[in-house]
Design a protein around this motif. Structure first.
Motif, PDB file in Angstrom:
ATOM      1  N   GLY A 126       0.780  -1.235   0.000  1.00 19.51           N
ATOM      2  CA  GLY A 126       0.000   0.000   0.000  1.00 19.51           C
ATOM      3  C   GLY A 126       0.811   1.284   0.000  1.00 19.51           C
ATOM      4  O   GLY A 126       0.267   2.359   0.284  1.00 19.51           O
ATOM      5  N   VAL A 127       2.102   1.212  -0.352  1.00 23.75           N
ATOM      6  CA  VAL A 127       2.930   2.415  -0.458  1.00 23.75           C
ATOM      7  C   VAL A 127       2.671   3.082  -1.807  1.00 23.75           C
ATOM      8  O   VAL A 127       2.633   2.408  -2.848  1.00 23.75           O
ATOM      9  CB  VAL A 127       4.429   2.060  -0.330  1.00 23.75           C
ATOM     10  CG1 VAL A 127       5.301   3.283  -0.587  1.00 23.75           C
ATOM     11  CG2 VAL A 127       4.725   1.470   1.049  1.00 23.75           C
ATOM     12  N   ASP A 128       2.489   4.396  -1.811  1.00 23.78           N
ATOM     13  CA  ASP A 128       2.377   5.154  -3.058  1.00 23.78           C
ATOM     14  C   ASP A 128       3.783   5.488  -3.555  1.00 23.78           C
ATOM     15  O   ASP A 128       4.565   6.108  -2.825  1.00 23.78           O
ATOM     16  CB  ASP A 128       1.603   6.454  -2.838  1.00 23.78           C
ATOM     17  CG  ASP A 128       0.118   6.221  -2.621  1.00 23.78           C
ATOM     18  OD1 ASP A 128      -0.338   5.075  -2.787  1.00 23.78           O
ATOM     19  OD2 ASP A 128      -0.574   7.197  -2.280  1.00 23.78           O
ATOM     20  N   ILE A 129       4.102   5.088  -4.775  1.00 27.02           N
ATOM     21  CA  ILE A 129       5.423   5.358  -5.362  1.00 27.02           C
ATOM     22  C   ILE A 129       5.281   6.452  -6.407  1.00 27.02           C
ATOM     23  O   ILE A 129       4.474   6.336  -7.338  1.00 27.02           O
ATOM     24  CB  ILE A 129       6.014   4.095  -6.008  1.00 27.02           C
ATOM     25  CG1 ILE A 129       6.126   2.952  -4.994  1.00 27.02           C
ATOM     26  CG2 ILE A 129       7.384   4.404  -6.612  1.00 27.02           C
ATOM     27  CD1 ILE A 129       6.517   1.619  -5.618  1.00 27.02           C
ATOM     28  N   MET A 130       6.076   7.513  -6.265  1.00 26.16           N
ATOM     29  CA  MET A 130       6.109   8.584  -7.258  1.00 26.16           C
ATOM     30  C   MET A 130       7.482   8.568  -7.924  1.00 26.16           C
ATOM     31  O   MET A 130       8.484   9.001  -7.351  1.00 26.16           O
ATOM     32  CB  MET A 130       5.866   9.935  -6.583  1.00 26.16           C
ATOM     33  CG  MET A 130       4.453  10.128  -6.075  1.00 26.16           C
ATOM     34  SD  MET A 130       3.228  10.274  -7.406  1.00 26.16           S
ATOM     35  CE  MET A 130       3.741  11.803  -8.179  1.00 26.16           C
ATOM     36  N   TYR A 131       7.519   8.037  -9.155  1.00 21.25           N
ATOM     37  CA  TYR A 131       8.769   7.988  -9.914  1.00 21.25           C
ATOM     38  C   TYR A 131       9.033   9.325 -10.603  1.00 21.25           C
ATOM     39  O   TYR A 131       8.146  10.153 -10.774  1.00 21.25           O
ATOM     40  CB  TYR A 131       8.697   6.888 -10.965  1.00 21.25           C
ATOM     41  CG  TYR A 131       8.886   5.486 -10.425  1.00 21.25           C
ATOM     42  CD1 TYR A 131      10.013   5.145  -9.694  1.00 21.25           C
ATOM     43  CD2 TYR A 131       7.949   4.493 -10.679  1.00 21.25           C
ATOM     44  CE1 TYR A 131      10.200   3.860  -9.217  1.00 21.25           C
ATOM     45  CE2 TYR A 131       8.119   3.199 -10.207  1.00 21.25           C
ATOM     46  CZ  TYR A 131       9.256   2.881  -9.475  1.00 21.25           C
ATOM     47  OH  TYR A 131       9.425   1.602  -9.015  1.00 21.25           O
ATOM     48  N   GLY A 132      10.283   9.520 -10.993  1.00 31.93           N
ATOM     49  CA  GLY A 132      10.657  10.765 -11.661  1.00 31.93           C
ATOM     50  C   GLY A 132      10.412  11.969 -10.790  1.00 31.93           C
ATOM     51  O   GLY A 132      10.189  13.077 -11.288  1.00 31.93           O
ATOM     52  N   SER A 133      10.443  11.776  -9.475  1.00 33.22           N
ATOM     53  CA  SER A 133      10.045  12.818  -8.528  1.00 33.22           C
ATOM     54  C   SER A 133      11.096  12.985  -7.442  1.00 33.22           C
ATOM     55  O   SER A 133      11.572  11.997  -6.885  1.00 33.22           O
ATOM     56  CB  SER A 133       8.708  12.459  -7.872  1.00 33.22           C
ATOM     57  OG  SER A 133       7.697  12.249  -8.838  1.00 33.22           O
ATOM     58  N   TYR A 134      11.426  14.231  -7.145  1.00 31.51           N
ATOM     59  CA  TYR A 134      12.363  14.471  -6.049  1.00 31.51           C
ATOM     60  C   TYR A 134      12.115  15.846  -5.442  1.00 31.51           C
ATOM     61  O   TYR A 134      11.675  16.783  -6.114  1.00 31.51           O
ATOM     62  CB  TYR A 134      13.814  14.341  -6.507  1.00 31.51           C
ATOM     63  CG  TYR A 134      14.219  15.228  -7.659  1.00 31.51           C
ATOM     64  CD1 TYR A 134      14.895  16.423  -7.435  1.00 31.51           C
ATOM     65  CD2 TYR A 134      13.947  14.863  -8.972  1.00 31.51           C
ATOM     66  CE1 TYR A 134      15.288  17.236  -8.482  1.00 31.51           C
ATOM     67  CE2 TYR A 134      14.339  15.667 -10.029  1.00 31.51           C
ATOM     68  CZ  TYR A 134      15.000  16.852  -9.778  1.00 31.51           C
ATOM     69  OH  TYR A 134      15.369  17.660 -10.823  1.00 31.51           O
ATOM     70  N   ALA A 135      12.372  15.915  -4.148  1.00 29.26           N
ATOM     71  CA  ALA A 135      12.145  17.165  -3.423  1.00 29.26           C
ATOM     72  C   ALA A 135      13.250  18.162  -3.735  1.00 29.26           C
ATOM     73  O   ALA A 135      14.430  17.803  -3.805  1.00 29.26           O
ATOM     74  CB  ALA A 135      12.090  16.897  -1.929  1.00 29.26           C
ATOM     75  N   VAL A 136      12.855  19.416  -3.917  1.00 26.17           N
ATOM     76  CA  VAL A 136      13.823  20.480  -4.184  1.00 26.17           C
ATOM     77  C   VAL A 136      13.781  21.555  -3.112  1.00 26.17           C
ATOM     78  O   VAL A 136      14.581  22.490  -3.133  1.00 26.17           O
ATOM     79  CB  VAL A 136      13.582  21.115  -5.568  1.00 26.17           C
ATOM     80  CG1 VAL A 136      13.845  20.110  -6.670  1.00 26.17           C
ATOM     81  CG2 VAL A 136      12.168  21.690  -5.679  1.00 26.17           C
ATOM     82  N   ASP A 137      12.845  21.416  -2.163  1.00 26.19           N
ATOM     83  CA  ASP A 137      12.766  22.402  -1.085  1.00 26.19           C
ATOM     84  C   ASP A 137      11.911  21.832   0.039  1.00 26.19           C
ATOM     85  O   ASP A 137      11.071  20.947  -0.180  1.00 26.19           O
ATOM     86  CB  ASP A 137      12.144  23.707  -1.590  1.00 26.19           C
ATOM     87  CG  ASP A 137      12.382  24.875  -0.633  1.00 26.19           C
ATOM     88  OD1 ASP A 137      13.249  24.746   0.261  1.00 26.19           O
ATOM     89  OD2 ASP A 137      11.689  25.900  -0.765  1.00 26.19           O
ATOM     90  N   ALA A 138      12.154  22.335   1.222  1.00 24.06           N
ATOM     91  CA  ALA A 138      11.370  21.948   2.396  1.00 24.06           C
ATOM     92  C   ALA A 138      10.945  23.211   3.129  1.00 24.06           C
ATOM     93  O   ALA A 138      11.776  24.079   3.418  1.00 24.06           O
ATOM     94  CB  ALA A 138      12.193  21.050   3.314  1.00 24.06           C
ATOM     95  N   THR A 139       9.664  23.325   3.423  1.00 30.01           N
ATOM     96  CA  THR A 139       9.153  24.445   4.203  1.00 30.01           C
ATOM     97  C   THR A 139       9.132  24.048   5.672  1.00 30.01           C
ATOM     98  O   THR A 139       8.496  23.056   6.044  1.00 30.01           O
ATOM     99  CB  THR A 139       7.728  24.821   3.760  1.00 30.01           C
ATOM    100  OG1 THR A 139       7.747  25.170   2.378  1.00 30.01           O
ATOM    101  CG2 THR A 139       7.206  25.995   4.564  1.00 30.01           C
ATOM    102  N   VAL A 140       9.872  24.786   6.487  1.00 35.20           N
ATOM    103  CA  VAL A 140      10.000  24.466   7.910  1.00 35.20           C
ATOM    104  C   VAL A 140       9.278  25.519   8.726  1.00 35.20           C
ATOM    105  O   VAL A 140       9.468  26.725   8.518  1.00 35.20           O
ATOM    106  CB  VAL A 140      11.479  24.382   8.330  1.00 35.20           C
ATOM    107  CG1 VAL A 140      11.603  24.050   9.819  1.00 35.20           C
ATOM    108  CG2 VAL A 140      12.217  23.352   7.489  1.00 35.20           C
ATOM    109  N   HIS A 141       8.461  25.063   9.665  1.00 34.50           N
ATOM    110  CA  HIS A 141       7.736  25.972  10.549  1.00 34.50           C
ATOM    111  C   HIS A 141       7.802  25.426  11.969  1.00 34.50           C
ATOM    112  O   HIS A 141       7.498  24.256  12.210  1.00 34.50           O
ATOM    113  CB  HIS A 141       6.273  26.125  10.106  1.00 34.50           C
ATOM    114  CG  HIS A 141       5.477  27.073  10.943  1.00 34.50           C
ATOM    115  ND1 HIS A 141       5.684  28.440  10.925  1.00 34.50           N
ATOM    116  CD2 HIS A 141       4.471  26.859  11.848  1.00 34.50           C
ATOM    117  CE1 HIS A 141       4.847  29.020  11.759  1.00 34.50           C
ATOM    118  NE2 HIS A 141       4.110  28.084  12.343  1.00 34.50           N
ATOM    119  N   SER A 142       8.236  26.256  12.902  1.00 37.93           N
ATOM    120  CA  SER A 142       8.349  25.876  14.315  1.00 37.93           C
ATOM    121  C   SER A 142       9.181  24.612  14.500  1.00 37.93           C
ATOM    122  O   SER A 142       8.857  23.734  15.294  1.00 37.93           O
ATOM    123  CB  SER A 142       6.962  25.684  14.936  1.00 37.93           C
ATOM    124  OG  SER A 142       6.230  26.886  14.898  1.00 37.93           O
ATOM    125  N   GLY A 143      10.257  24.514  13.731  1.00 37.36           N
ATOM    126  CA  GLY A 143      11.183  23.395  13.888  1.00 37.36           C
ATOM    127  C   GLY A 143      10.741  22.106  13.248  1.00 37.36           C
ATOM    128  O   GLY A 143      11.355  21.059  13.481  1.00 37.36           O
TER     129      GLY A 143
END
Length: 393
Positions: A126-143
């Motif tokens: 039941g894992v969703d796999i997203m191919y051709g996909s990668y994170a380019v930024d992370a929004t951080v709030h309150s640690g």
């Protein structure tokens, strides 16, 4: 497979190598909604697309298995349809003895077969796999990481998540979230592994930087292919490295064919064969000299593929930086000293830390306050051995 339309997940796993596979599997089995982002179009990372197809030992070299749980599950999955080499009859078939003179619990597997089997396993859970996909930024709030910006064919999309597992191999998410990280000081030697086929069969050619255990070194190993080193953290540099590797593969193949006329290249790596780039500076940094040391927050055991004997308990503190509360790392991103890094980067260590990271991400979004005893209980119930004195001898 149906993806969540609102793009909300309990756990986002970034990177689909052995660490990411293990993390996603563990998180899903712990009851979380899980998405796995992988920038290539096959799972396994260096162990498949990179053709580093040697599942290094789960044992200490003296007849004692030390890495269990998903680490063993994936080894057995990798040879479900047959091993290519290094088949350890003494471990898998119970034939022979398990001493310092016998085969270690390691195999050589087929990259393409394993990638498909791993995909099928994750989808069935039941894992969703997203191919051709990668994170380019992370929004951080309150640690805490509130969302990840993911790039793929659809463009830039924000995914909201409670916890994040950084299994990128390059500690990219930790870097984006401003966690403490450290880069590899020495850099990577050029590697140009490839497969070729001839009338004798299908062979892995370990051209360039090869993983040779210390006890098998002769002092006559080949010199590095080029003098320069590669950080693995620059797009331009990775492109240059890839071009150099391609040229070396062709050169080596033509030399091989002059002696074996029927040899043909079967497959070449589709990603750069980079070993170490960047890692987290965690709540605790495990040292090479801390082998055989008990840690009360241990999440599993790993051995030394380079040398028989050493075993390390891996503290949970090596998997997170308290500055980013809901980020946990796995694989070669973990917090270890420079000498141990070359041990911790390999498949069994990635699977051990991945299972712990995924399980932790499923049960908490603040790893500095996580109930480690509860995490350990869940790992033990999944077959993981936590302390060296618990190994059956």
């Amino acid at each position: 497979m149906q993806y969540l339309e609102n793009r909300d997940y309990d756990v986002a796993v970034c990177g689909g190598g052995f660490a990411g596979i293990s993390a996603a599997l563990a998180a899903k089995r712990a009851g979380a909604r899980v998405v796995l982002f992988e920038k290539e179009y096959m799972l396994g990372g260096l162990g498949t697309a990179g053709l580093i197809t040697i599942y290094l030992p789960l044992c200490d070299g003296y007849g004692h298995q030390v890495s269990f749980g998903i680490a063993e599950e994936l080894l057995r999955l990798s040879i479900k349809h047959g091993a290519e080499a290094r088949y350890p009859e003494n471990w898998l078939d119970g034939v022979g003895t398990r001493t310092e003179h016998d085969k270690r619990f390691e195999v050589q597997y087929n990259a393409q077969t394993f990638a498909i089997l791993a995909e099928q396993l994750l989808l069935s859970e039941g894992v969703d796999i997203m191919y051709g996909s990668y994170a380019v930024d992370a929004t951080v709030h309150s640690g805490k990481i509130e969302s990840l910006t993911v790039v793929n064919k659809s463009g830039h999309t924000k995914y909201y998540t409670k916890s994040v597992v950084d299994a990128t191999g390059d500690c990219d998410i930790a870097h984006f979230a401003s966690a403490k990280t450290e880069t590899h000081r020495v850099g990577n030697v050029l590697a140009a592994w490839y497969y070729y086929a001839d009338k004798e069969g299908y062979h892995l050619r370990q051209h360039g930087f090869a993983d040779i255990p210390e006890e098998e070194r002769t002092g006559n190993e080949a010199a590095p292919l080029v003098a320069r080193r590669f950080s693995g953290l620059s797009g331009k540099e990775l492109s240059e490295q890839t071009v150099l590797a391609h040229a070396e593969i062709l050169k080596n193949y033509l030399s091989l064919r002059s002696q074996t006329p029927d040899a043909v290249i079967a497959t070449i790596p589709s990603i750069p064969q980079i070993r170490m780039t960047r890692k987290i500076e965690g709540a605790y940094t495990l040292k090479y000299d801390e082998m055989h040391t008990r840690f009360e927050d241990s999440i599993g055991l790993v051995s030394n593929w380079k040398k028989r004997g050493p075993v390390w308990e891996v503290p949970f503190g090596t998997l997170y930086d308290p500055l980013v509360k809901n980020l946990v790392v796995a694989g070669r991103c973990t917090s270890v000293d420079e000498r141990l890094w070359d041990v911790m980067r390999v498949i069994p260590c990635c699977a051990v830390t991945g299972q712990a990271a995924g399980t932790a991400a499923a049960i908490s979004d603040d790893f500095s306050k996580l109930n480690v005893a509860y995490l350990q209980e869940k790992l033990k119930n999944s077959g993981v051995v936590l302390h060296e004195n618990e190994i059956i001898r």
